[in-house]
Design an enzyme around this catalytic site. Structure first.
Site, PDB file in Angstrom:
ATOM      1  N   LYS A 192       0.844  -1.196   0.000  1.00  0.00           N
ATOM      2  CA  LYS A 192       0.000   0.000   0.000  1.00  0.00           C
ATOM      3  C   LYS A 192       0.875   1.240   0.000  1.00  0.00           C
ATOM      4  O   LYS A 192       1.463   1.626   1.013  1.00  0.00           O
ATOM      5  CB  LYS A 192      -0.930   0.067   1.221  1.00  0.00           C
ATOM      6  N   GLU A 268       9.298   1.163  10.818  1.00  0.00           N
ATOM      7  CA  GLU A 268      10.399   2.123  10.682  1.00  0.00           C
ATOM      8  C   GLU A 268       9.731   3.482  10.758  1.00  0.00           C
ATOM      9  O   GLU A 268       8.947   3.837   9.872  1.00  0.00           O
ATOM     10  CB  GLU A 268      11.071   1.993   9.316  1.00  0.00           C
ATOM     11  N   CYS A 303      13.714  10.611   6.875  1.00  0.00           N
ATOM     12  CA  CYS A 303      13.564  10.162   8.261  1.00  0.00           C
ATOM     13  C   CYS A 303      14.852  10.378   9.047  1.00  0.00           C
ATOM     14  O   CYS A 303      14.818  10.635  10.243  1.00  0.00           O
ATOM     15  CB  CYS A 303      13.151   8.708   8.314  1.00  0.00           C
ATOM     16  N   GLU A 402       9.417  16.034  14.780  1.00  0.00           N
ATOM     17  CA  GLU A 402       9.922  15.825  13.425  1.00  0.00           C
ATOM     18  C   GLU A 402       9.178  16.774  12.494  1.00  0.00           C
ATOM     19  O   GLU A 402       7.962  16.702  12.367  1.00  0.00           O
ATOM     20  CB  GLU A 402       9.668  14.374  13.004  1.00  0.00           C
TER      21      GLU A 402
HETATM   22  P1  NAD Z   1       2.311   8.410   7.644  1.00  0.00           P
HETATM   23  O1  NAD Z   1       2.524   7.641   8.888  1.00  0.00           O
HETATM   24  O2  NAD Z   1       1.349   9.508   7.626  1.00  0.00           O
HETATM   25  O3  NAD Z   1       1.856   7.432   6.473  1.00  0.00           O
HETATM   26  C1  NAD Z   1       2.608   6.298   6.118  1.00  0.00           C
HETATM   27  C2  NAD Z   1       1.688   5.302   5.448  1.00  0.00           C
HETATM   28  O4  NAD Z   1       0.721   4.849   6.380  1.00  0.00           O
HETATM   29  C3  NAD Z   1       0.909   5.852   4.260  1.00  0.00           C
HETATM   30  O5  NAD Z   1       0.831   4.861   3.265  1.00  0.00           O
HETATM   31  C4  NAD Z   1      -0.449   6.110   4.868  1.00  0.00           C
HETATM   32  O6  NAD Z   1      -1.504   6.071   3.934  1.00  0.00           O
HETATM   33  C5  NAD Z   1      -0.570   4.966   5.836  1.00  0.00           C
HETATM   34  N1  NAD Z   1      -1.537   5.173   6.923  1.00  0.00           N
HETATM   35  C6  NAD Z   1      -1.922   6.343   7.476  1.00  0.00           C
HETATM   36  N2  NAD Z   1      -2.832   6.122   8.443  1.00  0.00           N
HETATM   37  C7  NAD Z   1      -3.019   4.791   8.516  1.00  0.00           C
HETATM   38  C8  NAD Z   1      -3.834   3.949   9.319  1.00  0.00           C
HETATM   39  N3  NAD Z   1      -4.633   4.438  10.270  1.00  0.00           N
HETATM   40  N4  NAD Z   1      -3.767   2.612   9.119  1.00  0.00           N
HETATM   41  C9  NAD Z   1      -2.954   2.098   8.180  1.00  0.00           C
HETATM   42  N5  NAD Z   1      -2.181   2.842   7.381  1.00  0.00           N
HETATM   43  C10 NAD Z   1      -2.197   4.174   7.551  1.00  0.00           C
HETATM   44  O7  NAD Z   1       3.766   8.887   7.204  1.00  0.00           O
HETATM   45  P2  NAD Z   1       4.150   9.747   5.923  1.00  0.00           P
HETATM   46  O8  NAD Z   1       3.751  11.153   6.194  1.00  0.00           O
HETATM   47  O9  NAD Z   1       3.685   9.090   4.689  1.00  0.00           O
HETATM   48  O10 NAD Z   1       5.733   9.610   5.927  1.00  0.00           O
HETATM   49  C11 NAD Z   1       6.544  10.419   6.689  1.00  0.00           C
HETATM   50  C12 NAD Z   1       7.013   9.657   7.896  1.00  0.00           C
HETATM   51  O11 NAD Z   1       7.720   8.489   7.489  1.00  0.00           O
HETATM   52  C13 NAD Z   1       7.981  10.440   8.727  1.00  0.00           C
HETATM   53  O12 NAD Z   1       7.646  10.333  10.083  1.00  0.00           O
HETATM   54  C14 NAD Z   1       9.324   9.733   8.465  1.00  0.00           C
HETATM   55  O13 NAD Z   1      10.248   9.855   9.501  1.00  0.00           O
HETATM   56  C15 NAD Z   1       8.909   8.339   8.251  1.00  0.00           C
HETATM   57  N6  NAD Z   1       9.934   7.597   7.519  1.00  0.00           N
HETATM   58  C16 NAD Z   1      10.688   6.687   8.222  1.00  0.00           C
HETATM   59  C17 NAD Z   1      11.678   5.967   7.590  1.00  0.00           C
HETATM   60  C18 NAD Z   1      12.495   4.968   8.339  1.00  0.00           C
HETATM   61  O14 NAD Z   1      13.053   4.082   7.717  1.00  0.00           O
HETATM   62  N7  NAD Z   1      12.590   5.043   9.653  1.00  0.00           N
HETATM   63  C19 NAD Z   1      11.906   6.151   6.229  1.00  0.00           C
HETATM   64  C20 NAD Z   1      11.119   7.078   5.542  1.00  0.00           C
HETATM   65  C21 NAD Z   1      10.120   7.789   6.209  1.00  0.00           C
END
Ligand code: NAD
Ligand code: MN
Length: 498
Positions: A192, A268, A303, A402
């Site tokens: 997804k 992650e 991240c 963040e």
């Molecule tokens: P997000 O948590 O908003 O969304 C991530 C994914 O989760 C998306 O596909 C979203 O549609 C889905 N999602 C949202 N709500 C959900 C729910 N209730 N149930 C299931 N799925 C759901 O994050 P984002 O804004 O897309 O990405 C940014 C974040 O990702 C930042 O916090 C960043 O630090 C993190 N990130 C971490 C790493 C790592 O390896 N540690 C790498 C890249 C990004």
């Protein structure tokens, strides 16, 4: 397609692109069962890229059934590792072969500069898939040191149906960090992508099929987190959920797993990584260049962004000056211009969030040394200049939360102990960096830092050979390296009496 050397070359290629927005389930591109779609808008200039299938529970059920059926059939899950390897490596080759198209989709969809979509996203995605494929027929199981009349076998098996929920900052790369070991291990996967960046994942599904991955083994469900994401998190027939995204959603997924079938959850999540510069750094110009790229690369939407710059007080003013100079090379430009280093912010919501944090920084008493504003407004796109805050205290929200944008907080320290204490005073624990030419100080600091990754005299180093992931609320488990396979295999102990 090798002559893409200018912005206008990429623009004319973009006009010819046939962008697909459908879901991919059981080997076919199809609409969401509801026929609902959402608009996929480019942050570069607001252009409509595609209407994308908005999947929900019905599509999740369809994909899980397909994934489970093919898993049980054994056509992929029981294929010899050496045979899976060939197909996975071919998948990686197809990613490289279609690299220009994938890079363009990524840039149009999420706004990052085309040069990095090619150099980083496409190349690293292909490498992640290839490396995982190459590894899978070289991983051995174990035998226990048993008494003579008994045998203890410790084996690993594919788990079954894996859901992979990924973010928008490196849409294809985060997907491939999961897909590589998940598919190579013999699982079926439901990917997804983020609703903010679905296009490359949709395209990858076709390439996986073309490589010979059987239908049902890889399904792609575009859609929103609260609809299809939630449906996957609560599903009773998904064995493992792997996630990259925010800490807030990571926590929710753990709750949903607990409420449903206790699927394994590997996350992650976010970071607020400290980049610690001691006065005895081997080369302060290198350290400053690195500090600049650590916050400006990928518009700061990383991240591991080095968002807290901890500088020894005696060199603070001189060092900030060097960072500000280095950031002149990281000003936003048109993402399709091959010379551009910094692109557009993913969407209006994130853009507003970043500007809001800049206001909060000023309100809390920190002061802006450079940047702080929207730029290139006439483009119709969402661009923010790299911003540096001086006089930040580690208790301010710009130091604790963040931001996920190009906003750097500079904090000073006097002693190694103080540097370590400030660095660890955070809910996060993803990455950190230490700049010093004193080897004892480097090791002493690195050992004390509660982060999954530490860079010494460097920032953002790594490769498929080294694990990636964090301590504390930055997550659990690791992507990349052979350790990643631990998330995609179940452990079995078989005890045999002879
Ligand atoms: P997000 O948590 O908003 O969304 C991530 C994914 O989760 C998306 O596909 C979203 O549609 C889905 N999602 C949202 N709500 C959900 C729910 N209730 N149930 C299931 N799925 C759901 O994050 P984002 O804004 O897309 O990405 C940014 C974040 O990702 C930042 O916090 C960043 O630090 C993190 N990130 C971490 C790493 C790592 O390896 N540690 C790498 C890249 C990004
Ligand atoms: Mn988008």
């Amino acid at each position: 397609m090798n002559s893409l050397v200018s912005r206008s070359d990429w623009e004319s290629y973009a006009k010819k692109l046939n962008i697909r927005g459908q879901a991919f389930i059981d080997g076919e591109y199809i609409n969401a069962a509801s026929n609902n779609t959402f608009a996929c808008i480019s942050p570069i200039d607001g252009r409509l890229l595609a209407n994308v299938a908005s999947c929900d529970l019905a599509d999740a059920n369809h994909a899980v059934l397909s994934a489970r059926t093919v898993f049980n059939s054994g056509v992929w899950s029981q294929l010899a590792p050496a045979e899976r390897k060939k197909i996975i490596i071919l998948f990686a080759e197809l990613i490289k072969k279609n690299g220009n198209e994938l890079a363009l989709l990524e840039t149009l969809d999420m706004g990052k500069p085309i040069r990095y979509s090619k150099e980083v996203d496409v190349n690293s995605s292909a490498r992640a898939i290839q490396w995982s494929g190459e590894a899978v027929d070289k991983i051995y199981d174990e035998l226990a040191p048993t008494p003579h009349n008994e045998i203890g076998m410790i084996t690993r098996e594919p788990i079954g149906v894996i859901a992979a929920i990924v973010p928008w900052n490196f849409p294809m790369l985060m997907a491939c960090w999961k897909l590589g070991p998940a598919l190579a291990s013999g699982n079926s996967v439901i990917l997804k992508p983020s609703e903010k960046s679905p296009l490359s994942a949709i395209r990858l599904a076709q390439l996986a099929m073309d490589a010979g991955i059987p239908k049902g083994v890889l399904n792609v469900l575009p859609g929103f987190g609260h609809t299809v994401g939630k449906a996957l998190a609560l599903h009773m027939d998904i064995d493992t959920l792997v996630f990259t995204g925010s800490t807030r959603i990571a926590k929710q997924l753990m709750i949903d797993a607990g409420k449903s079938n206790m699927k394994r959850v590997w996350v992650e999540a976010g970071g607020k990584s400290p980049n610690i510069v001691f006065a005895d750094a081997p080369n302060l110009d290198d350290a400053a260049d690195s500090a600049a790229s650590a916050i400006a690369f990928n518009q700061g939407e990383v991240c591991t962004a080095g968002s807290r710059l901890l500088v020894e007080a005696s060199i603070k003013n001189a060092f900030i000056e060097k960072v500000v100079t280095a950031l002149k090379g990281w000003q936003p430009g048109h993402p399709l211009d091959p010379d551009t280093q910094v692109g557009a912010i993913i969407d209006q919501q994130q853009f507003d969030t970043v500007l809001e944090y800049i206001k909060k920084g000023t309100a809390s008493g920190a002061n802006i040394v450079c940047g702080g504003s929207q730029v290139m407004e006439q483009s119709g796109g969402l661009f923010i200049e790299p911003t540096v805050f001086d006089n930040v205290d580690n208790t301010m929200s710009i130091a604790r939360e963040e931001i996920f944008g190009p906003v750097l907080s500079v904090i000073t320290f006097d002693t190694i102990e103080e540097a370590i204490a400030i660095a660890n005073d955070t809910n996060y624990g993803l990455a950190s960096a230490v700049w010093t030419s004193n080897i004892s100080k480097a090791h002493k600091t690195a050992k004390a830092l509660k982060t999954g990754m530490v860079w010494i005299n460097h920032y953002n180093g790594g490769d498929m050979t080294c694990p990636f992931g964090g301590y504390k609320q930055s997550g659990n488990g690791r992507d990349k390296s052979l350790h990643a396979f631990e998330k995609y295999t179940e452990f079995k102990a078989t005890w045999i009496r002879l």
